[in-house]
Write a protein that holds these residues in place. Sequence first.
Motif, PDB file in Angstrom:
ATOM      1  N   MET A 126       0.821  -1.203   0.000  1.00 20.59           N
ATOM      2  CA  MET A 126       0.000   0.000   0.000  1.00 20.59           C
ATOM      3  C   MET A 126       0.860   1.261   0.000  1.00 20.59           C
ATOM      4  SD  MET A 126      -1.180   2.502   2.347  1.00 20.59           S
ATOM      5  CE  MET A 126      -1.294   1.736   3.968  1.00 20.59           C
ATOM      6  N   VAL A 127       1.875   1.292   0.837  1.00 20.84           N
ATOM      7  CA  VAL A 127       2.744   2.465   0.903  1.00 20.84           C
ATOM      8  C   VAL A 127       3.568   2.588  -0.384  1.00 20.84           C
ATOM      9  CG1 VAL A 127       4.600   3.602   2.166  1.00 20.84           C
ATOM     10  CG2 VAL A 127       2.825   2.364   3.422  1.00 20.84           C
ATOM     11  N   HIS A 128       4.044   1.459  -0.891  1.00 20.09           N
ATOM     12  CA  HIS A 128       4.802   1.465  -2.148  1.00 20.09           C
ATOM     13  C   HIS A 128       3.936   1.998  -3.286  1.00 20.09           C
ATOM     14  CE1 HIS A 128       6.974  -0.226  -5.671  1.00 20.09           C
ATOM     15  NE2 HIS A 128       8.041  -0.068  -4.915  1.00 20.09           N
ATOM     16  N   ASP A 129       2.681   1.558  -3.350  1.00 18.09           N
ATOM     17  CA  ASP A 129       1.758   2.037  -4.388  1.00 18.09           C
ATOM     18  C   ASP A 129       1.501   3.535  -4.263  1.00 18.09           C
ATOM     19  OD1 ASP A 129       1.587  -0.511  -5.401  1.00 18.09           O
ATOM     20  OD2 ASP A 129      -0.370  -0.964  -4.517  1.00 18.09           O
ATOM     21  N   THR A 130       1.507   4.025  -3.027  1.00 19.65           N
ATOM     22  CA  THR A 130       1.339   5.464  -2.797  1.00 19.65           C
ATOM     23  C   THR A 130       2.482   6.237  -3.441  1.00 19.65           C
ATOM     24  OG1 THR A 130       0.172   5.084  -0.714  1.00 19.65           O
ATOM     25  CG2 THR A 130       1.143   7.267  -1.034  1.00 19.65           C
ATOM     26  N   TYR A 131       3.695   5.724  -3.313  1.00 19.90           N
ATOM     27  CA  TYR A 131       4.841   6.361  -3.943  1.00 19.90           C
ATOM     28  C   TYR A 131       4.729   6.305  -5.463  1.00 19.90           C
ATOM     29  CZ  TYR A 131       7.945   7.677  -0.149  1.00 19.90           C
ATOM     30  OH  TYR A 131       8.502   8.326   0.913  1.00 19.90           O
ATOM     31  N   VAL A 132       4.366   5.156  -5.979  1.00 15.64           N
ATOM     32  CA  VAL A 132       4.250   5.005  -7.430  1.00 15.64           C
ATOM     33  C   VAL A 132       3.268   6.030  -7.987  1.00 15.64           C
ATOM     34  CG1 VAL A 132       3.491   3.469  -9.286  1.00 15.64           C
ATOM     35  CG2 VAL A 132       4.893   2.570  -7.419  1.00 15.64           C
ATOM     36  N   GLY A 133       2.172   6.254  -7.262  1.00 17.19           N
ATOM     37  CA  GLY A 133       1.164   7.201  -7.713  1.00 17.19           C
ATOM     38  C   GLY A 133       1.592   8.654  -7.638  1.00 17.19           C
ATOM     39  N   ASN A 134       2.649   8.943  -6.874  1.00 12.95           N
ATOM     40  CA  ASN A 134       3.087  10.328  -6.699  1.00 12.95           C
ATOM     41  C   ASN A 134       4.415  10.638  -7.373  1.00 12.95           C
ATOM     42  OD1 ASN A 134       1.317  12.037  -4.630  1.00 12.95           O
ATOM     43  ND2 ASN A 134       1.245   9.892  -3.985  1.00 12.95           N
ATOM     44  N   LEU A 135       5.030   9.644  -7.979  1.00 12.42           N
ATOM     45  CA  LEU A 135       6.295   9.862  -8.689  1.00 12.42           C
ATOM     46  C   LEU A 135       6.040  10.075 -10.179  1.00 12.42           C
ATOM     47  CD1 LEU A 135       8.581   7.156  -7.027  1.00 12.42           C
ATOM     48  CD2 LEU A 135       8.967   9.621  -6.959  1.00 12.42           C
ATOM     49  N   PRO A 136       6.899  10.827 -10.862  1.00 10.28           N
ATOM     50  CA  PRO A 136       6.763  10.940 -12.319  1.00 10.28           C
ATOM     51  C   PRO A 136       7.053   9.609 -12.993  1.00 10.28           C
ATOM     52  CG  PRO A 136       8.806  11.947 -11.581  1.00 10.28           C
ATOM     53  CD  PRO A 136       8.025  11.600 -10.344  1.00 10.28           C
ATOM     54  N   GLU A 137       6.628   9.476 -14.217  1.00  8.43           N
ATOM     55  CA  GLU A 137       6.791   8.222 -14.957  1.00  8.43           C
ATOM     56  C   GLU A 137       8.250   7.753 -14.972  1.00  8.43           C
ATOM     57  OE1 GLU A 137       5.717   4.873 -16.680  1.00  8.43           O
ATOM     58  OE2 GLU A 137       4.222   6.425 -16.234  1.00  8.43           O
ATOM     59  N   SER A 138       9.186   8.705 -15.088  1.00  7.79           N
ATOM     60  CA  SER A 138      10.607   8.352 -15.203  1.00  7.79           C
ATOM     61  C   SER A 138      11.181   7.745 -13.909  1.00  7.79           C
ATOM     62  CB  SER A 138      11.419   9.594 -15.570  1.00  7.79           C
ATOM     63  OG  SER A 138      11.283  10.590 -14.565  1.00  7.79           O
ATOM     64  N   GLN A 139      10.453   7.865 -12.771  1.00  7.06           N
ATOM     65  CA  GLN A 139      10.945   7.338 -11.526  1.00  7.06           C
ATOM     66  C   GLN A 139      10.119   6.169 -11.001  1.00  7.06           C
ATOM     67  OE1 GLN A 139      12.038  11.620  -9.682  1.00  7.06           O
ATOM     68  NE2 GLN A 139      12.677   9.925  -8.381  1.00  7.06           N
ATOM     69  N   ARG A 140       9.127   5.766 -11.783  1.00 11.72           N
ATOM     70  CA  ARG A 140       8.319   4.624 -11.357  1.00 11.72           C
ATOM     71  C   ARG A 140       9.008   3.312 -11.744  1.00 11.72           C
ATOM     72  NH1 ARG A 140       2.504   6.890 -13.627  1.00 11.72           N
ATOM     73  NH2 ARG A 140       2.346   8.658 -12.176  1.00 11.72           N
ATOM     74  N   PRO A 141       8.722   2.237 -10.999  1.00  7.55           N
ATOM     75  CA  PRO A 141       9.322   0.934 -11.354  1.00  7.55           C
ATOM     76  C   PRO A 141       8.870   0.510 -12.754  1.00  7.55           C
ATOM     77  CG  PRO A 141       8.277   0.859  -9.181  1.00  7.55           C
ATOM     78  CD  PRO A 141       7.855   2.153  -9.811  1.00  7.55           C
ATOM     79  N   LEU A 142       9.732  -0.224 -13.429  1.00  7.59           N
ATOM     80  CA  LEU A 142       9.397  -0.685 -14.774  1.00  7.59           C
ATOM     81  C   LEU A 142       8.389  -1.823 -14.764  1.00  7.59           C
ATOM     82  CD1 LEU A 142      12.912  -0.521 -16.460  1.00  7.59           C
ATOM     83  CD2 LEU A 142      10.956   0.996 -16.869  1.00  7.59           C
ATOM     84  N   CYS A 143       8.324  -2.551 -13.626  1.00  8.09           N
ATOM     85  CA  CYS A 143       7.369  -3.655 -13.547  1.00  8.09           C
ATOM     86  C   CYS A 143       6.806  -3.732 -12.129  1.00  8.09           C
ATOM     87  CB  CYS A 143       8.041  -4.973 -13.907  1.00  8.09           C
ATOM     88  SG  CYS A 143       9.489  -5.374 -12.925  1.00  8.09           S
TER      89      CYS A 143
END
Length: 299
Positions: free
Chosen positions: A282-299
């Motif tokens: 849940m916390v990891h997904d929160t980060y993914v939702g707030n980071l730009p595309e270039s900083q999100r995990p590839l998978c």
Amino acid sequence: MESNGGVSFMRNRRFESFLNTNCTPHVKEIPKKVRREDEEKRPNTDVYVDDDGWISALISCIRIVVCLVSMMVTTFVWAIIMLLLLPWPYERIRQGNIYGHVTGRMLMWILGNSVKIEGVEFSNEKAIYISNHASPIDIFLMMWLTPTGTVGIAKKEIIWYPLFGQLYVLANHLRIDRSNPTAAIQSMKEAACAVVRNNLSLIIFPEGTRSKNGRLLSFKKGFVHLALQTRLPIVPMVLTGTHLAWRKGSLHVRPVPITVKFLRPIKTDDWTADKIDDYVKMVHDTYVGNLPESQRPLC
């Protein structure tokens, strides 16, 4: 602190446009539609453009040397203060935070990156502060922006880092033994007890290591175990741009604008030990939702 570069750039563009109009009064006006299509294709020069020229590299080296010298001076001064405060552990923690506020802000000023801070209203909570980690700059920002009464958690080997490691220990920050899972769990329990006993906040990088390319790594479970034992809320700090400003393994600091965003605290009062993996996700997904595309995990 936000850079005025964009404003200056637009002013220059308007001034340049004025000169061009006066110098070439008989040029046929380009239709608006054509101009709009042309502008869409043109690269956006408002954003930072990488410069690897020798002048840029030289300026970067000078900045880094000045940072190191300045940090050595402030570290030496506060080390003396810490030694004088040996009988008062909490006061050493407080002085360690003041050292971080002064030194962190000073180092960011020397490096010259503009820093935009969002969600400041969440930056003074008694909480577990977590942050993504992709650059040495992240540590400077953490030192500067976390509130007084905050302790860090680092590997026990940090004591061998010249000056900084010894000051870290003198400031009564916490260290964990990562040599084996049993030792790590015991270290976490001792850290949690110290935090509760002294009414402190915590700062930790949940990825456990620094990302090489700025993309978010998977989170370790340590911060959730700490939350379960302290019942402190979790305040995510989302850092963007630091991986471009100072890349891992590089000595070239670039004037990339940086954003620090404090997210709303995540309450942990009702968390249970049987859902640890769910909380991490849940916390990891929160980060993914707030980071730009270039900083999100590839998978």
